[in-house]
Design an enzyme around this catalytic site. Sequence first.
Site, mmCIF file in Angstrom:
data_model
loop_
_atom_site.group_PDB
_atom_site.id
_atom_site.type_symbol
_atom_site.label_atom_id
_atom_site.label_comp_id
_atom_site.label_asym_id
_atom_site.label_seq_id
_atom_site.Cartn_x
_atom_site.Cartn_y
_atom_site.Cartn_z
ATOM 1 N N HIS A 553 0.605 -1.369 -0.317
ATOM 2 C CA HIS A 553 0.608 -0.108 0.045
ATOM 3 C C HIS A 553 1.389 0.674 0.177
ATOM 4 O O HIS A 553 0.853 1.911 0.423
ATOM 5 C CB HIS A 553 -0.680 -0.195 1.177
ATOM 6 C CG HIS A 553 -1.949 -0.546 0.933
ATOM 7 N ND1 HIS A 553 -2.782 -0.762 2.011
ATOM 8 C CD2 HIS A 553 -2.489 -1.654 0.336
ATOM 9 C CE1 HIS A 553 -3.658 -1.637 1.879
ATOM 10 N NE2 HIS A 553 -3.802 -2.963 0.738
HETATM 11 C C1 LIG Z 1 -0.251 -7.242 -4.182
HETATM 12 C C2 LIG Z 1 -1.464 -6.543 -4.316
HETATM 13 C C3 LIG Z 1 -2.524 -6.395 -3.373
HETATM 14 C C4 LIG Z 1 -3.426 -4.971 -3.123
HETATM 15 N N1 LIG Z 1 -4.245 -5.083 -2.546
HETATM 16 C C5 LIG Z 1 -5.362 -4.252 -2.673
HETATM 17 C C6 LIG Z 1 -7.104 -4.444 -2.057
HETATM 18 O O1 LIG Z 1 -7.688 -5.370 -1.901
HETATM 19 N N2 LIG Z 1 -7.610 -3.466 -2.229
HETATM 20 C C7 LIG Z 1 -6.905 -2.275 -2.347
HETATM 21 O O2 LIG Z 1 -7.390 -1.155 -1.970
HETATM 22 N N3 LIG Z 1 -5.639 -1.827 -3.183
HETATM 23 C C8 LIG Z 1 -5.000 -3.288 -2.873
HETATM 24 N N4 LIG Z 1 -3.905 -3.040 -3.079
HETATM 25 C C9 LIG Z 1 -3.041 -1.375 -3.397
HETATM 26 C C10 LIG Z 1 -3.760 -0.476 -4.358
HETATM 27 O O3 LIG Z 1 -3.896 -1.357 -5.697
HETATM 28 C C11 LIG Z 1 -2.745 0.703 -5.176
HETATM 29 O O4 LIG Z 1 -2.685 1.702 -4.199
HETATM 30 C C12 LIG Z 1 -3.460 0.964 -6.387
HETATM 31 O O5 LIG Z 1 -3.776 0.393 -7.330
HETATM 32 C C13 LIG Z 1 -2.428 2.007 -6.823
HETATM 33 O O6 LIG Z 1 -2.971 3.341 -7.775
HETATM 34 P P1 LIG Z 1 -2.496 3.901 -8.353
HETATM 35 O O7 LIG Z 1 -2.334 4.978 -9.389
HETATM 36 O O8 LIG Z 1 -1.601 4.780 -7.968
HETATM 37 O O9 LIG Z 1 -0.804 2.982 -8.978
HETATM 38 P P2 LIG Z 1 -1.128 1.788 -10.225
HETATM 39 O O10 LIG Z 1 -2.182 1.223 -10.421
HETATM 40 O O11 LIG Z 1 -0.149 0.653 -9.104
HETATM 41 O O12 LIG Z 1 -0.697 2.185 -11.305
HETATM 42 C C14 LIG Z 1 1.088 2.500 -11.642
HETATM 43 C C15 LIG Z 1 0.923 2.390 -13.088
HETATM 44 O O13 LIG Z 1 1.838 3.113 -14.038
HETATM 45 C C16 LIG Z 1 2.824 2.320 -14.711
HETATM 46 N N5 LIG Z 1 4.315 3.272 -15.137
HETATM 47 C C17 LIG Z 1 5.238 2.723 -13.970
HETATM 48 N N6 LIG Z 1 6.176 3.860 -14.696
HETATM 49 C C18 LIG Z 1 5.707 4.241 -15.636
HETATM 50 C C19 LIG Z 1 6.345 4.638 -16.605
HETATM 51 N N7 LIG Z 1 8.004 5.344 -15.944
HETATM 52 N N8 LIG Z 1 5.862 4.664 -18.132
HETATM 53 C C20 LIG Z 1 4.641 4.403 -17.987
HETATM 54 N N9 LIG Z 1 4.151 3.275 -16.575
HETATM 55 C C21 LIG Z 1 3.884 3.893 -16.087
HETATM 56 C C22 LIG Z 1 2.770 0.683 -14.472
HETATM 57 O O14 LIG Z 1 2.841 -0.216 -15.144
HETATM 58 C C23 LIG Z 1 1.267 0.866 -14.146
HETATM 59 O O15 LIG Z 1 -0.213 0.393 -14.320
HETATM 60 C C24 LIG Z 1 -3.173 -4.254 -2.882
HETATM 61 C C25 LIG Z 1 -1.359 -3.645 -4.156
HETATM 62 C C26 LIG Z 1 -0.951 -3.972 -4.968
HETATM 63 C C27 LIG Z 1 0.791 -4.118 -5.898
#
Ligand SMILES: Cc1cc2nc3c(=O)[nH]c(=O)nc-3n(C[C@H](O)[C@H](O)[C@H](O)COP(=O)(O)OP(=O)(O)OC[C@H]3O[C@@H](n4cnc5c(N)ncnc54)[C@H](O)[C@@H]3O)c2cc1C
Length: 625
Positions: A553
């Site tokens: 998280h």
């Molecule tokens: C294994 C796991 C289990 C989890 N379980 C839960 C749960 O059950 N419930 C819950 O609420 N939360 C859960 N979480 C946490 C939740 O999924 C995250 O907090 C949330 O998805 C974060 O969203 P975000 O948009 O910040 O990042 P992300 O969803 O991680 O998206 C970032 C994106 O940017 C892309 N990226 C990175 N660097 C680059 C770059 N340089 N150029 C282009 N693209 C790039 C990545 O490939 C990714 O697709 C879990 C997380 C994980 C990993």
Amino acid sequence: MELCMNANCVAALSSTPGSIFTHFLQVLLASMCTLSKNEDYPIDRTDEILVSNREFDFVIAGGGTAGTILAHRLTEVMEWKVLLIEAGEDPNPITDVPGLFMTLLGQAHDYSYKSEPQEGICQSSKNKQCGWSKGKALGGSSVINAMIHLFGNERDYDNWASLGNKGWSYKDVLPYFKKSLNCPAEHIAKWGKKYCGIGGPMNIRNYNYSLTNIQDIILSSVHELGLNVLEPLTGDRFVGFGRAMGTLENMRRVNTAKAFLSPIKDRKNLYVIKSSRVDKILLEGHRATGVRVTLKDGGSIDIKASKEVILSAGSIASPQIMMLSGIGPKEHLTEMGIPTVADLPVGKNLQDHIVWLGIQIAYVNESAMPPSPTFLMDATYEYLVHNSGELATAGIDLVGFVNVNDPNSVYPDIQFHFGHFPRWNPDKVGSLMSTFMFNDELIREAQENIMKSDLLFPCAVLLNPKSRGVLKLRSVDPADPVKIYANYLTEEEDLKTLLKSVDTIKSLLNTETMKKHGMWLRHIDIPGCRHTQPNSTEYWECSIRHIATSLFHAVGSVRMGPSNDPRAVVDARLKVHGIDRLRVIDASIMPNIVSGNTNAPTMMIAEKGADMIKEDWETRVHVEL
Ligand SMILES: Cc1cc2nc3c(=O)[nH]c(=O)nc-3n(C[C@H](O)[C@H](O)[C@H](O)COP(=O)(O)OP(=O)(O)OC[C@H]3O[C@@H](n4cnc5c(N)ncnc54)[C@H](O)[C@@H]3O)c2cc1C
């Protein structure tokens, strides 16, 4: 049942399976048309972009939870040309299956980051490093997460607002949580619309856990203890136990790419580039003008953004891209040989939830039988035909929120995820232990014990850690993962609070309900803790230091706050301080981590961020049908 070994389904089975059984299941499941296909997602328009105008109104770096929602909302304005750049591929169809979620970690859709080794934490993990999984696919971490959908609580967001972030109180953000959602009609009919939206792109549903009666046993002992049983879990009360909903439809995962991009995949103003990495932000003075991208074939191109660049690459990569572009702590950038454009505390204020797997309840379920040789086939049939059984649930939706420091508080400081592992199934418990990167001795210990009894893991999560981590560049190469200094438990209070979570479970074990089922607190033989007495404070502390780790998280590394806050990187409209036309919209902006899982809060941040962009550009929305 119709068999259709669809070419796309098969092609998408690119990840290395965790075991021969998983591989068997993957092939069988993917051969059925009930899972998603590549055609469900928007096409990759790289070739078209290469031969045409490389200028867009908005360029979004990262197509994860936040990025996909932004792409959906910004392309509602038909006049805006929006480019979404994602480092990963389309989600593998196997990611649809909730029961296989643990097998996804460490595979093709996981960056599989690891924190730098730290004394006193993850001591029984491989190389004494905590695993930091993070999703790499269209849909980001929503493709590999456990799908649990929770808001956090009122105090979390009122705290954000009190730190000078106007518009982020609970009252302000609640409509944005609901905006994304399409809750079941029965839920709305029973509980109303105060906490559940309808008509939004994201479905949330109950997991309909049906494997055993363990959830009823837990809730019955909770009731007996006089604690709150919350139905529904998301509502006016924040302390208590209940069943969480998941981002699901027909017991299939709904990742954010499926929810937010699939329905609009043919919008002409939506451009998607996949398998390509944003390396840096292009700047003219203090104004963001575009991004530099490494394409799938290794070529590098510059892309212009006439209105804004938006970073949505998540809490690890968004700060990395900023620092590589000269936006970060001057001292660190100088050390790396990067000229500083804006001296901001990027990468600091890193926060995470640690989860402790050291409390385990064992019991012998007299009516249970060893699994039949056709167990996996049966489970697959049950899932594909009836949407139920072993594969239909991630198995951790029974959740408890307690305050172990103040039983009268209406806000929790510990969350429990209850995971059940049936006797005679060493694969399942082994999969959990591998997910968290525990060493072979610990995995063996659990697998030996699972042959003797069922195991219930009340996994304790520290909700409001005081310790703060930091991210630093490993090198100036964008392909090099950043160094993660998690700094878990560096504040004494964190350890003390986590230790107290044992008392809650001991109280539950003291109820007639749990006694009736012959449940006992199991002593885990942790090799590094053999010098301590079982059930002593020293043993429990040692257990935390060995088998507490990341719950994945990560947040807070691009903190939101006013310009006079030396810890802040973006303002309350998510604009980077001192840089024009650059916003960060993802989990990294949270000033303090919320008291619950972080996916729904990130969705809310994206919904609110999209509205702020529309307001700032004073646009009326013309939705293309
Ligand atoms: C294994 C796991 C289990 C989890 N379980 C839960 C749960 O059950 N419930 C819950 O609420 N939360 C859960 N979480 C946490 C939740 O999924 C995250 O907090 C949330 O998805 C974060 O969203 P975000 O948009 O910040 O990042 P992300 O969803 O991680 O998206 C970032 C994106 O940017 C892309 N990226 C990175 N660097 C680059 C770059 N340089 N150029 C282009 N693209 C790039 C990545 O490939 C990714 O697709 C879990 C997380 C994980 C990993």
